[in-house]
Motif scaffolding. Structure first.
Motif, PDB file in Angstrom:
ATOM      1  N   THR A   1       7.507 -25.385  76.630  1.00  0.00           N
ATOM      2  CA  THR A   1       6.055 -25.313  76.580  1.00  0.00           C
ATOM      3  C   THR A   1       5.584 -24.061  77.302  1.00  0.00           C
ATOM      4  O   THR A   1       5.869 -23.891  78.492  1.00  0.00           O
ATOM      5  CB  THR A   1       5.416 -26.557  77.225  1.00  0.00           C
ATOM      6  N   VAL A   2       4.880 -23.199  76.578  1.00  0.00           N
ATOM      7  CA  VAL A   2       4.322 -21.981  77.165  1.00  0.00           C
ATOM      8  C   VAL A   2       2.850 -22.262  77.454  1.00  0.00           C
ATOM      9  O   VAL A   2       2.047 -22.460  76.534  1.00  0.00           O
ATOM     10  CB  VAL A   2       4.489 -20.778  76.218  1.00  0.00           C
ATOM     11  N   LEU A   3       2.488 -22.278  78.729  1.00  0.00           N
ATOM     12  CA  LEU A   3       1.153 -22.675  79.154  1.00  0.00           C
ATOM     13  C   LEU A   3       0.209 -21.478  79.185  1.00  0.00           C
ATOM     14  O   LEU A   3       0.628 -20.357  79.499  1.00  0.00           O
ATOM     15  CB  LEU A   3       1.217 -23.294  80.554  1.00  0.00           C
ATOM     16  N   PRO A   4      -1.057 -21.699  78.877  1.00  0.00           N
ATOM     17  CA  PRO A   4      -2.047 -20.609  79.000  1.00  0.00           C
ATOM     18  C   PRO A   4      -2.237 -20.224  80.464  1.00  0.00           C
ATOM     19  O   PRO A   4      -2.227 -21.074  81.350  1.00  0.00           O
ATOM     20  CB  PRO A   4      -3.322 -21.203  78.392  1.00  0.00           C
ATOM     21  N   ARG A   5      -2.435 -18.957  80.693  1.00  0.00           N
ATOM     22  CA  ARG A   5      -2.592 -18.421  82.043  1.00  0.00           C
ATOM     23  C   ARG A   5      -4.052 -18.046  82.262  1.00  0.00           C
ATOM     24  O   ARG A   5      -4.586 -17.162  81.585  1.00  0.00           O
ATOM     25  CB  ARG A   5      -1.691 -17.203  82.210  1.00  0.00           C
TER      26      ARG A   5
ATOM     27  N   ALA B   1     -10.628 -21.077  77.966  1.00  0.00           N
ATOM     28  CA  ALA B   1     -10.984 -22.463  78.278  1.00  0.00           C
ATOM     29  C   ALA B   1     -10.407 -22.892  79.624  1.00  0.00           C
ATOM     30  O   ALA B   1     -11.084 -23.548  80.429  1.00  0.00           O
ATOM     31  CB  ALA B   1     -10.493 -23.388  77.166  1.00  0.00           C
ATOM     32  N   VAL B   2      -9.169 -22.518  79.888  1.00  0.00           N
ATOM     33  CA  VAL B   2      -8.534 -22.882  81.161  1.00  0.00           C
ATOM     34  C   VAL B   2      -9.217 -22.179  82.329  1.00  0.00           C
ATOM     35  O   VAL B   2      -9.388 -22.757  83.405  1.00  0.00           O
ATOM     36  CB  VAL B   2      -7.033 -22.550  81.112  1.00  0.00           C
ATOM     37  N   ALA B   3      -9.624 -20.933  82.119  1.00  0.00           N
ATOM     38  CA  ALA B   3     -10.293 -20.191  83.193  1.00  0.00           C
ATOM     39  C   ALA B   3     -11.612 -20.849  83.583  1.00  0.00           C
ATOM     40  O   ALA B   3     -11.936 -20.984  84.770  1.00  0.00           O
ATOM     41  CB  ALA B   3     -10.528 -18.747  82.747  1.00  0.00           C
TER      42      ALA B   3
ATOM     43  N   ALA C   1     -12.465 -24.057  83.068  1.00  0.00           N
ATOM     44  CA  ALA C   1     -12.192 -25.365  83.656  1.00  0.00           C
ATOM     45  C   ALA C   1     -11.707 -25.232  85.100  1.00  0.00           C
ATOM     46  O   ALA C   1     -12.108 -25.998  85.978  1.00  0.00           O
ATOM     47  CB  ALA C   1     -11.164 -26.107  82.811  1.00  0.00           C
ATOM     48  N   ARG C   2     -10.841 -24.270  85.362  1.00  0.00           N
ATOM     49  CA  ARG C   2     -10.321 -24.095  86.722  1.00  0.00           C
ATOM     50  C   ARG C   2     -11.453 -23.756  87.693  1.00  0.00           C
ATOM     51  O   ARG C   2     -11.535 -24.317  88.793  1.00  0.00           O
ATOM     52  CB  ARG C   2      -9.280 -22.982  86.747  1.00  0.00           C
ATOM     53  N   LEU C   3     -12.339 -22.876  87.268  1.00  0.00           N
ATOM     54  CA  LEU C   3     -13.424 -22.448  88.143  1.00  0.00           C
ATOM     55  C   LEU C   3     -14.351 -23.614  88.487  1.00  0.00           C
ATOM     56  O   LEU C   3     -14.816 -23.742  89.628  1.00  0.00           O
ATOM     57  CB  LEU C   3     -14.212 -21.324  87.468  1.00  0.00           C
ATOM     58  N   GLN C   4     -14.613 -24.485  87.529  1.00  0.00           N
ATOM     59  CA  GLN C   4     -15.502 -25.612  87.778  1.00  0.00           C
ATOM     60  C   GLN C   4     -14.814 -26.712  88.593  1.00  0.00           C
ATOM     61  O   GLN C   4     -15.416 -27.287  89.494  1.00  0.00           O
ATOM     62  CB  GLN C   4     -16.001 -26.189  86.453  1.00  0.00           C
ATOM     63  N   MET C   5     -13.565 -27.001  88.276  1.00  0.00           N
ATOM     64  CA  MET C   5     -12.880 -28.100  88.964  1.00  0.00           C
ATOM     65  C   MET C   5     -12.533 -27.744  90.401  1.00  0.00           C
ATOM     66  O   MET C   5     -12.304 -28.629  91.222  1.00  0.00           O
ATOM     67  CB  MET C   5     -11.630 -28.502  88.188  1.00  0.00           C
ATOM     68  N   GLU C   6     -12.452 -26.457  90.731  1.00  0.00           N
ATOM     69  CA  GLU C   6     -12.227 -26.080  92.121  1.00  0.00           C
ATOM     70  C   GLU C   6     -13.377 -26.539  93.006  1.00  0.00           C
ATOM     71  O   GLU C   6     -13.179 -26.791  94.198  1.00  0.00           O
ATOM     72  CB  GLU C   6     -12.051 -24.562  92.226  1.00  0.00           C
ATOM     73  N   ASP C   7     -14.588 -26.657  92.439  1.00  0.00           N
ATOM     74  CA  ASP C   7     -15.749 -27.165  93.172  1.00  0.00           C
ATOM     75  C   ASP C   7     -15.970 -28.652  92.928  1.00  0.00           C
ATOM     76  O   ASP C   7     -17.041 -29.182  93.243  1.00  0.00           O
ATOM     77  CB  ASP C   7     -17.009 -26.395  92.759  1.00  0.00           C
TER      78      ASP C   7
ATOM     79  N   LEU D   1      -4.550 -30.100  81.279  1.00  0.00           N
ATOM     80  CA  LEU D   1      -5.303 -29.348  80.278  1.00  0.00           C
ATOM     81  C   LEU D   1      -4.440 -28.245  79.667  1.00  0.00           C
ATOM     82  O   LEU D   1      -4.480 -28.020  78.446  1.00  0.00           O
ATOM     83  CB  LEU D   1      -6.557 -28.750  80.916  1.00  0.00           C
ATOM     84  N   GLN D   2      -3.674 -27.553  80.465  1.00  0.00           N
ATOM     85  CA  GLN D   2      -2.807 -26.500  79.946  1.00  0.00           C
ATOM     86  C   GLN D   2      -1.797 -27.061  78.947  1.00  0.00           C
ATOM     87  O   GLN D   2      -1.540 -26.460  77.900  1.00  0.00           O
ATOM     88  CB  GLN D   2      -2.085 -25.809  81.101  1.00  0.00           C
TER      89      GLN D   2
END
Length: 383
Positions: A153-157, A255-257, A259-265, A292-293
């Motif tokens: 599985t190659v995950l989005p970065r 999409a991952v970027a 989600a990461r920014l929102q879930m950090e808060d 999610l990835q």
């Protein structure tokens, strides 16, 4: 039997016929020699096949795009006579290749092969077949590996983006104040503390308990960040090498970027997936980013719902949505209309257009119309 083996067998038969018809011993000796060679080749090849073992595994089951994993293959056989090298056929990302293992009887030969994670997705990686051969290359027999190829599985970065904004008053603070004054949603009561508003005192209950009790109300959950991802076949990229794959990478990583920014808060994030593998992601913790990835990596991006219809279907979520993020490779009148409807429902809207041609004049009328409805438009160019 290989073509070379068939040629040797043909020479053997010809020599035997010449020896019988002409009575010349030279032809007989040649036929006997070829027969011995064929017999030796067959025995050693069969021996190597029956005693051969092939084990394989991946150094990691998942890696981020741009990294690499290793395919570790161990080959063993117990034929003491000289045999040819073992040849393997490997499969990775839909491509096939050949591997060569030196012949070493009673010894386990280990080879490591790097696998480059170039694009997001899930790919089978491993040796699909192993072939044993004799020293002269006359016979070739197939060996089944002990383990089938494993999925890599190659995950989005994710990359850095600007944090999405909520509309004024939708960050939860104003909603909390409104709910505390909403007498229709009491949760519990507590003892009166100096500074509490008099209108929050529960007078009837206080008179029965003979002490001042204050209503306590439910704390509203913060608004959602709704991410709508276009899971249809990416549009464009035909003139660029691996263009479709790069567009898919950019869609997933955007999409991952977000989600990461929102879930950090600890802001709740929802991402419904309307692709051929329908699913939905929902989390408010950074620990959920790995899930999610994996979900995006497993999505084939093709054969799902039309994205304009997806925008209309998601209008029902707008009451709990503070910000809507639209990520797509296509921009037309129907999508613009759907995004405008979402904006009219109240949430702040940002659209990410993933394209190789951000300056295409065909986009300008649609971008102007979105900006007229106060939709923020951003461009993402695939790497």
């Amino acid at each position: 039997m290989t073509r070379r083996g068939a040629a040797v067998l043909t020479a053997l038969i010809t020599g035997a016929l010449c020896a019988l018809s002409l009575g010349n011993l030279l032809y007989l000796y040649v036929a006997i020699l070829l027969a011995l060679v064929l017999l030796y080749s067959f025995i050693t090849c069969l021996w190597a096949k029956r005693t051969a073992e092939c084990r394989q595994h991946l150094s990691a089951s998942s890696v981020s795009r741009g990294e690499s994993a290793q395919l570790v293959v161990q080959v063993y056989h117990a034929c003491p006579l000289p045999v040819g090298p073992l040849r393997g056929e490997y499969l990775y990302a839909g491509q096939e290749g050949e591997l060569l293992f030196p012949s070493a009887p009673f010894k386990s030969v280990t080879r490591r092969f790097p696998l480059s994670a170039r694009h997001v997705g899930r790919y089978d990686a491993g040796v699909s077949a192993l072939w044993a051969g004799d020293l002269f290359g006359l016979f070739r027999m197939k060996i089944r590996p002990a383990a089938a190829p494993s999925p890599l599985t190659v995950l989005p970065r994710p990359f850095d983006i600007e944090k999405p904004r909520f509309n004024l008053g939708d960050d939860g603070a104003a909603a909390l104040g409104r709910t505390q004054e909403d007498y229709s949603a009491p949760e519990d009561v507590r003892a009166y503390r100096p500074g509490d508003a008099m209108k929050r005192i529960h007078w009837k209950l206080s008179s029965r308990k003979r002490e001042l009790l204050v209503r306590r109300f439910e704390t509203p959950a913060p608004p959602d960040t709704l991410i709508l991802l276009d899971c249809d076949t990416p549009l464009g990229g035909e003139k660029v090498a691996e263009g479709k794959e790069c567009l898919r990478d950019a869609l997933c990583e955007t999409a991952v970027a977000v989600a990461r920014l929102q879930m950090e808060d600890q802001s709740p994030v929802r991402l419904p997936i309307y692709g051929s593998r329908a699913n939905e992601f929902s989390s408010d913790h950074a620990a959920g980013l790995a899930l999610l990835q994996e979900m995006l990596a497993a999505q084939p991006f093709g054969g799902g719902e039309d994205f304009a219809r997806v925008l209309n279907l998601e209008l029902r979520r707008m009451r709990r949505t503070g910000a809507a993020i639209i990520i797509t490779t296509r921009l037309d009148a129907q999508i613009v209309e759907g995004v405008s409807h979402i904006r009219r429902m109240g949430p702040n809207v940002r659209l990410y257009l993933v394209t190789y041609q951000p300056e295409d004049p065909a986009y300008q009328p649609f971008v102007t119309r979105l900006q007229h409805h106060l939709v923020e438009v951003c461009y993402v160019t695939p790497a």
